[in-house]
Motif scaffolding. Sequence first.
Motif, PDB file in Angstrom:
ATOM      1  N   GLU A  75     -16.916  -2.115   2.566  1.00 21.47           N
ATOM      2  CA  GLU A  75     -15.995  -0.990   2.653  1.00 21.47           C
ATOM      3  C   GLU A  75     -14.796  -1.283   3.551  1.00 21.47           C
ATOM      4  OE1 GLU A  75     -17.363   3.422   2.354  1.00 21.47           O
ATOM      5  OE2 GLU A  75     -17.031   3.021   4.477  1.00 21.47           O
ATOM      6  N   VAL A  76     -15.022  -1.978   4.645  1.00 17.56           N
ATOM      7  CA  VAL A  76     -13.926  -2.278   5.583  1.00 17.56           C
ATOM      8  C   VAL A  76     -12.846  -3.110   4.884  1.00 17.56           C
ATOM      9  CG1 VAL A  76     -13.296  -3.483   7.701  1.00 17.56           C
ATOM     10  CG2 VAL A  76     -15.393  -2.115   7.625  1.00 17.56           C
ATOM     11  N   ALA A  77     -13.274  -4.162   4.168  1.00 14.57           N
ATOM     12  CA  ALA A  77     -12.312  -5.003   3.447  1.00 14.57           C
ATOM     13  C   ALA A  77     -11.615  -4.214   2.342  1.00 14.57           C
ATOM     14  CB  ALA A  77     -13.020  -6.224   2.865  1.00 14.57           C
ATOM     15  N   ASP A  78     -12.367  -3.346   1.663  1.00 13.73           N
ATOM     16  CA  ASP A  78     -11.775  -2.534   0.594  1.00 13.73           C
ATOM     17  C   ASP A  78     -10.703  -1.596   1.144  1.00 13.73           C
ATOM     18  OD1 ASP A  78     -13.405  -3.719  -1.289  1.00 13.73           O
ATOM     19  OD2 ASP A  78     -14.853  -2.080  -1.359  1.00 13.73           O
ATOM     20  N   PHE A  79     -10.998  -0.928   2.248  1.00 20.28           N
ATOM     21  CA  PHE A  79     -10.019  -0.016   2.853  1.00 20.28           C
ATOM     22  C   PHE A  79      -8.740  -0.766   3.239  1.00 20.28           C
ATOM     23  CE2 PHE A  79     -13.320   3.265   4.602  1.00 20.28           C
ATOM     24  CZ  PHE A  79     -13.519   3.724   3.305  1.00 20.28           C
ATOM     25  N   ALA A  80      -8.908  -1.939   3.830  1.00 18.83           N
ATOM     26  CA  ALA A  80      -7.745  -2.727   4.256  1.00 18.83           C
ATOM     27  C   ALA A  80      -6.892  -3.125   3.059  1.00 18.83           C
ATOM     28  CB  ALA A  80      -8.210  -3.961   5.020  1.00 18.83           C
ATOM     29  N   MET A  81      -7.549  -3.540   1.969  1.00 26.85           N
ATOM     30  CA  MET A  81      -6.820  -3.950   0.771  1.00 26.85           C
ATOM     31  C   MET A  81      -6.077  -2.771   0.158  1.00 26.85           C
ATOM     32  SD  MET A  81      -8.251  -5.946  -2.643  1.00 26.85           S
ATOM     33  CE  MET A  81      -8.971  -7.238  -1.649  1.00 26.85           C
ATOM     34  N   LEU A  82      -6.722  -1.613   0.103  1.00 25.22           N
ATOM     35  CA  LEU A  82      -6.091  -0.426  -0.481  1.00 25.22           C
ATOM     36  C   LEU A  82      -4.887   0.023   0.343  1.00 25.22           C
ATOM     37  CD1 LEU A  82      -9.271   1.602  -1.496  1.00 25.22           C
ATOM     38  CD2 LEU A  82      -7.598   0.573  -3.046  1.00 25.22           C
ATOM     39  N   GLU A  83      -5.049   0.038   1.663  1.00 23.02           N
ATOM     40  CA  GLU A  83      -3.942   0.488   2.514  1.00 23.02           C
ATOM     41  C   GLU A  83      -2.751  -0.443   2.405  1.00 23.02           C
ATOM     42  OE1 GLU A  83      -3.369   2.638   6.774  1.00 23.02           O
ATOM     43  OE2 GLU A  83      -4.975   1.150   6.635  1.00 23.02           O
TER      44      GLU A  83
END
Length: 284
Positions: A75-83
């Motif tokens: 989730e942490v990597a996903d949030f960073a990519m989305l932002e």
Amino acid sequence: MIVYRSIHDLRAALDAERAHAKTIGLVPTMGALHAGHMSLLAQSVEHNDLTVCSLFVNPIQFNNPEDLKKYPINEVADFAMLESNGCDIVFAPDQGEMYGEEIGLKMNFGVLESVLEGEFRPGHFSGVGVVVSKLFNIVQPHRAYFGQKDLQQLAIIRKLTRDLNFPIQIVGIPIMREANGLAMSSRNMRLSDAQRDIAAQLYVAMSSIKEDLDRNVPIEKSIALAKDSLRHMEGIQLEYMEIVDSDTMQPVSKIENDKNISICAAAFVGEVRIIDNLYIAQNR
């Protein structure tokens, strides 16, 4: 970028945005994001005032419990990519928020879900239909974006949208591929480098079918040649390879340029199941 876990809070935020006549795009995902997902996000960001991306590993679309257990989550990597790619809102509920204490709802898409993926993954499209319907109801987007890698899923969602009269434009986004031709997928994370090269042979085989058809080789012969090449290849086990109408998923016996026609295939590389498709004729 704002992250919501609650349906109530997300709805309240989106209602406030709709009051200002903002258009909303939805990118539904199960996380483990990659460049293919970002191509969907880019289209939504370009065409809407606000983009919502959902992150939810939907348990009811997994017919294999082991596949669900092994699905990659970061989730942490996903949030960073989305932002970093312009997402405005992330909806990341847990199972209880999406389904409550009991998951009982089922959907049936008739012959569309009884072939190809439906034949090998019973119940899969019911689970897809339920979660997408819930996301459509919760977010109420103007447009929703889906990758063409899951071509049968795209056909199912188009049917669902028509049948349930959702006022939503469904946008299909072309497949993103690795340098070797392998279709990008979250499950590719479970493949070794050597297995990725083996998995790419599925695309090579489909490309050879398309080349054969361009030279007027009969459909039956072109498929037989491609299947034979994969059968003699170590490390890959073909599950199916068919030429179908892209909208109904029914087999076709001839190529008609006024129809949407595709090659669809699935195979196992080690324990990882991969799917892919390639348009032959596209009238959309």
